[in-house]
Design an enzyme around this catalytic site. Structure first.
Site, mmCIF file in Angstrom:
data_model
loop_
_atom_site.group_PDB
_atom_site.id
_atom_site.type_symbol
_atom_site.label_atom_id
_atom_site.label_comp_id
_atom_site.label_asym_id
_atom_site.label_seq_id
_atom_site.Cartn_x
_atom_site.Cartn_y
_atom_site.Cartn_z
ATOM 1 N N GLU A 194 -64.623 28.342 -67.740
ATOM 2 C CA GLU A 194 -65.699 27.477 -68.228
ATOM 3 C C GLU A 194 -67.063 28.179 -68.278
ATOM 4 O O GLU A 194 -67.997 27.788 -67.579
ATOM 5 C CB GLU A 194 -65.786 26.206 -67.372
ATOM 6 C CG GLU A 194 -64.484 25.418 -67.368
ATOM 7 C CD GLU A 194 -64.556 24.132 -66.529
ATOM 8 O OE1 GLU A 194 -65.602 23.885 -65.907
ATOM 9 O OE2 GLU A 194 -63.569 23.394 -66.509
ATOM 10 N N GLU A 225 -56.830 22.997 -66.820
ATOM 11 C CA GLU A 225 -57.393 22.042 -65.854
ATOM 12 C C GLU A 225 -57.326 20.660 -66.456
ATOM 13 O O GLU A 225 -57.697 20.454 -67.619
ATOM 14 C CB GLU A 225 -58.863 22.331 -65.549
ATOM 15 C CG GLU A 225 -59.103 23.400 -64.539
ATOM 16 C CD GLU A 225 -60.579 23.484 -64.134
ATOM 17 O OE1 GLU A 225 -61.306 22.467 -64.209
ATOM 18 O OE2 GLU A 225 -60.986 24.592 -63.752
HETATM 19 O O1 IFM Z 1 -64.166 21.165 -59.941
HETATM 20 C C1 IFM Z 1 -64.373 21.519 -61.278
HETATM 21 C C2 IFM Z 1 -63.876 22.921 -61.535
HETATM 22 O O2 IFM Z 1 -64.462 23.834 -60.690
HETATM 23 C C3 IFM Z 1 -64.179 23.313 -62.948
HETATM 24 N N1 IFM Z 1 -63.739 22.325 -63.901
HETATM 25 C C4 IFM Z 1 -64.030 20.940 -63.628
HETATM 26 C C5 IFM Z 1 -63.652 20.576 -62.214
HETATM 27 C C6 IFM Z 1 -63.987 19.099 -61.949
HETATM 28 O O3 IFM Z 1 -65.339 18.866 -62.141
#
Ligand code: IFM
Length: 473
Positions: free
Chosen positions: A170, A378
């Protein structure tokens, strides 16, 4: 075979996994030679995180690694994605490796392999060595070379047994929350620097990719992007233009350079007056950034709806909520306001739940950027979990959330999108950045005072799903 059965069964080689990040779980921030990261500095700053929480101890995974490995084995998901803390490996972000830091990850990788779990490594999940930030951080081009050196050290140490690598997790968050809105470390509020950081992060990804390929034969290397459909609140031209701008910043500013080798013209235009901004782009950079990747990681949680600031009243009249605080932390200088749909269920983060938006984003990547293997790297949700008097955590909402998003993945697969796997965020409750420990995303409850782990109902549900390679009707 019934339609229901065909629809709820995943491809035979589908990769099931879970994911974590170093600063969110490891703790042990001053152990075995680890140096400080920007998140150590930021989280200790008054008012930076909820309740002043820090990752000093977090889940104490550094000391409880064996217990966590056994938990992963019990879960039975055949892949586990974790990130390496750069300051554990190179305490000041440059120079020779800190062997105890590398040894920790070697033990982790070996422990996973002994349990027949495939390790997937993220090289950077936001914990830049503080020394590098002091020299300019991601706003400085020099950090790109440092990241390539760091990649070489880690790939050299672990590339013999780890095949799948994610360069950056990200980068939008690193650049825009870190240097733009100030919600994340290093906590700066300067969109010109955020734009420059965007470029240097992408460049670092491209250089890292080349190092991975040179070091690890047959490596599978990619990047993880947080992607979100952006919707206009109404069909009005101004709302549509606002949503296009936000889409430009959140999605296209990363996808276009990676897959097309150019920044989107509207974003170049939008940020042209900022210093240093995208003026940091040098000859040849775009070729480096657009080096082919083996897969794209898609991190997905929620879609966003926006209106033009001039049309707040109309958006309210159309039924949207526009809380004052929702104004524009995320969509800062884009001349857009985030609006909330009143009729939609939300997670504890306030994020709207709309699984179909995941299908939409997967289709869009395929249609606009080409066919390549995709992984949902994710997906998950925070809810107000609690341990019942019987010691159980019944997180039915999380089960429903994940089930819905897995069905959305299947819809994309049925439409011909090459989705190869799905990683739940996260296997443990952990340090949720600016929200501290107030938001729990885990399949496993963590008692932060005792360190005890309690698998939630979602843990056993995911265990059954993975085992069956299909969803319960
Ligand atoms: O916890 C975060 C992660 O570190 C990166 N993506 C989103 C998750 C939830 O906010």
């Amino acid at each position: 075979m019934s339609t229901q059965h065909a629809f709820s069964t995943f491809p035979s080689r589908f990769v099931w996994g879970t994911k974590t990040a170093a600063y969110q779980i490891e703790g042990a921030v001053d152990v075995d030679g680890r140096g400080p990261s920007i998140w150590d500095t930021f989280s200790h700053r008054a008012g930076a995180t909820r309740n002043g929480d820090t990752g000093d101890i977090a889940c104490d995974h550094y000391h409880r690694m064996d217990e966590d490995l056994d938990l992963l084995a019990q879960l039975g998901a055949p892949a586990y994605c974790f990130s390496i803390a750069w300051p554990r490996v190179q305490p000041a972000g440059s120079g020779s490796a800190n062997q105890p830091g590398l040894d920790f990850y070697r033990r982790l990788v070996d422990g996973l392999l002994r349990r027949s779990i495939v390790p997937v490594i993220t090289l950077y999940h936001w914990d830049l060595p503080q020394t590098l930030e002091d020299a300019g951080g991601w706003v400085s081009r020099d950090t790109v070379g440092r990241f390539a050196d760091y990649t070489e050290i880690v790939a050299g140490a672990l590339g013999d047994t780890v095949n799948m690598w994610i360069t950056l997790n990200e980068p939008w968050c690193s650049a825009w929350l870190g240097y733009g809105t100030g919600e994340h470390a290093p906590g700066l509020r300067d969109h010109g620097r955020a734009a420059a950081a965007t470029h240097h992060l992408l460049l670092a990804h491209g250089e890292s990719l080349q190092v991975l390929r040179a070091t690890i034969p047959n490596v599978a290397a990619g990047i993880g992007l947080n992607l979100q459909p952006i919707r206009p609140a109404t069909d009005h031209d101004e709302d549509r233009a606002a949503s296009r701008r936000v889409d430009g910043n959140l999605n296209r500013l990363f996808l276009d350079p990676l897959f097309k080798g150019v920044y989107p013209a509207d974003m170049l235009d939008h940020y042209s007056g900022l210093a240093p901004g995208l003026a940091v782009v040098a000859d040849g950079d775009m070729d480096v950034i657009s080096r082919p990747i083996d897969f794209l990681g898609v991190n997905f949680y929620t879609p966003i709806t926006v209106c033009s600031p001039a049309r707040r009243a109309e958006a309210r009249a159309a039924g949207y909520w526009i809380p004052e605080a929702a104004s524009s932390a995320r969509v800062g200088d884009l001349n857009a306001v985030q609006v909330l749909r009143p009729d939609v269920t939300r997670t504890q983060m306030g994020w709207e739940i709309e699984p179909g938006a995941l299908t939409e984003i997967l289709l869009r990547v395929r249609d606009e950027y080409g066919t390549l293997p995709l992984y949902v790297t994710e997906n998950g949700a925070a809810f107000d979990d609690y341990v019942g008097t019987d010691g159980e955590v019944r997180d039915g909402e999380r089960i429903q959330y994940i089930d819905g998003h897995l069905r959305a993945v299947l819809t994309a697969v049925a439409a011909g999108v090459d989705v190869r796997g799905y990683f739940v965020w996260s296997v443990l409750d952990n340090f949720e950045w600016g929200h501290g420990f107030s938001k729990r995303f885990g399949l496993t409850w963590v008692d932060y005072s005792s360190g005890e782990r309690i698998p939630k109902a979602s843990f056993f549900w995911y265990q059954r799903t993975v085992r069956a390679n299909s969803l319960e009707p």
